[in-house]
Design an enzyme around this catalytic site. Structure first.
Site, PDB file in Angstrom:
ATOM      1  N   CYS A 114       0.731  -1.279   0.015  1.00 22.62           N
ATOM      2  CA  CYS A 114       0.043   0.096   0.017  1.00 22.62           C
ATOM      3  C   CYS A 114       0.949   1.242  -0.068  1.00 22.62           C
ATOM      4  O   CYS A 114       0.280   2.385  -0.397  1.00 22.62           O
ATOM      5  CB  CYS A 114      -1.052   0.043   1.363  1.00 22.62           C
ATOM      6  N   HIS A 250      -3.311   7.337   2.017  1.00 20.92           N
ATOM      7  CA  HIS A 250      -4.002   6.114   1.540  1.00 20.92           C
ATOM      8  C   HIS A 250      -5.251   5.731   2.081  1.00 20.92           C
ATOM      9  O   HIS A 250      -5.336   5.899   3.197  1.00 20.92           O
ATOM     10  CB  HIS A 250      -2.909   5.002   1.854  1.00 20.92           C
ATOM     11  N   ASN A 280     -10.140  -0.159  -0.365  1.00 19.63           N
ATOM     12  CA  ASN A 280      -8.621   0.055  -0.444  1.00 19.63           C
ATOM     13  C   ASN A 280      -8.004  -0.400  -1.512  1.00 19.63           C
ATOM     14  O   ASN A 280      -8.174  -1.775  -1.771  1.00 19.63           O
ATOM     15  CB  ASN A 280      -8.140  -1.081   0.911  1.00 19.63           C
TER      16      ASN A 280
END
EC number: 2.3.1.180
Length: 323
Positions: A114, A250, A280
């Site tokens: 990520c 993020h 996500n």
């Protein structure tokens, strides 16, 4: 004069299939309310059968090139941040290079889960500042739907597929925080925390595997590490937090996003949030949010932006840039 890496174009791509939370109710012990309450996610996109990470990345790249008004033969380098490349090798970036018809320069992938896009931006900035490249296409792209355990409600409802891209271009600045472009970078990793977020398979184990996560532990590390990294990047740039126009984090979980903003002493009015629509998307989430933020009219030229991310590794970091 100081050489800076300036964002001149941005774009994104989302697969056609939209998956609302309600779709999981038929197969899992979960509800739309449970997912929204714990993550802020309402829907996400899943890639179609046969649609690969490099496909998504290529669409986003074309959108960014169009936004920048740049032809592909003016690009020196392509960097793709991804943990879900089409093949073990070659890189997804070289596949994007071929799809765009780019026959010059070089292309490679960056893998920091990520945090991948932050790491890719750091690499692109270093190459531009050192004079190795003039224009770089930086892409985050993922098909995390391909590594989900559909029986694990704690993970499979959280992730989605997508891609975002930026064009970074060398420009001269005065060497002050008023310059456009990347002003500072802060990167970290700590391999001791591998078991908190990982995929239980890989090439050397001859298995594909599924994503595994200790959500509570990841949350605890995320808020602290993201706020600390963002503040460190701001300090490197000589900028106070009250000068920040936007945090573009993020997009993992709304509670992490809110917790990080609170720890930094910043209002959620200064945070670009897209997690409700995309879930996500790992390395794709920051460029996706930047593109959507510009599309919404939130992000404007001259705005001071902080991006930060944490992912498996653990790997984390932040970038401060002026749009």
């Amino acid at each position: 004069m100081t050489r800076r890496s300036v964002v001149t174009g941005v774009g994104h791509y989302l697969p056609e299939r939209v998956v609302p939370n309600s779709e999981f109710e038929a197969t899992l012990d979960t509800t739309d309310e449970w997912i929204r309450t714990r993550s802020g996610i309402e829907r996400r996109h899943f890639a179609a059968e046969g649609e690969t990470t490099s496909d998504l990345a290529s669409h986003a790249a074309r959108a960014a090139l169009e936004d920048a008004g740049v032809a592909v033969d003016e690009i020196d380098t392509i960097i793709v941040a991804t943990s879900t490349a089409d093949l073990t090798f070659p890189s997804a970036a070289t596949m994007v290079q071929a799809a765009l018809g780019m026959t010059r320069g070089f292309a490679f992938d960056v893998q920091a889960v990520c945090a991948g896009f932050v790491y890719a931006l750091a690499n692109a900035n270093a190459m531009i500042v050192s004079g190795q490249a003039e224009r770089i296409l930086v892409i985050g792209a993922e098909t995390f739907s391909r590594i989900m355990d559909w029986t694990d409600r704690s993970t499979c409802v959280l992730f989605g597929d997508g891609a975002g891209a930026l064009v970074l271009e060398a420009r001269d600045g005065d060497g002050t925080s008023a310059d456009r472009g990347i002003l500072s970078v802060d990167l970290h990793s700590d391999g001791r925390f591998k078991d908190l977020l990982y995929v239980d398979g890989g090439v050397s184990t001859q298995s594909t595997g599924y994503l595994r996560m200790q959500g509570n532990q990841v949350f605890r590390h995320a808020v602290e590490k993201l706020a600390d990294s963002a503040e460190a990047a701001l300090a490197k740039a000589g900028i106070a937090s009250d000068e920040v126009d936007w945090i573009v984090p993020h997009q993992a979980n709304i509670r992490i996003i809110k917790g990080t903003a609170r720890k930094m002493g910043l209002s959620m009015d200064k945070v670009v949030v897209t997690v409700e629509d995309h879930g996500n998307t790992s390395a794709a989430s920051i460029p996706l949010a930047l593109s959507v933020g510009k599309q919404r009219g939130q992000i404007k030229q001259g705005d001071l932006i902080v991006t930060e991310a944490i992912g498996g590794g653990l790997a984390w970091g932040a970038v401060v840039l002026r749009w």
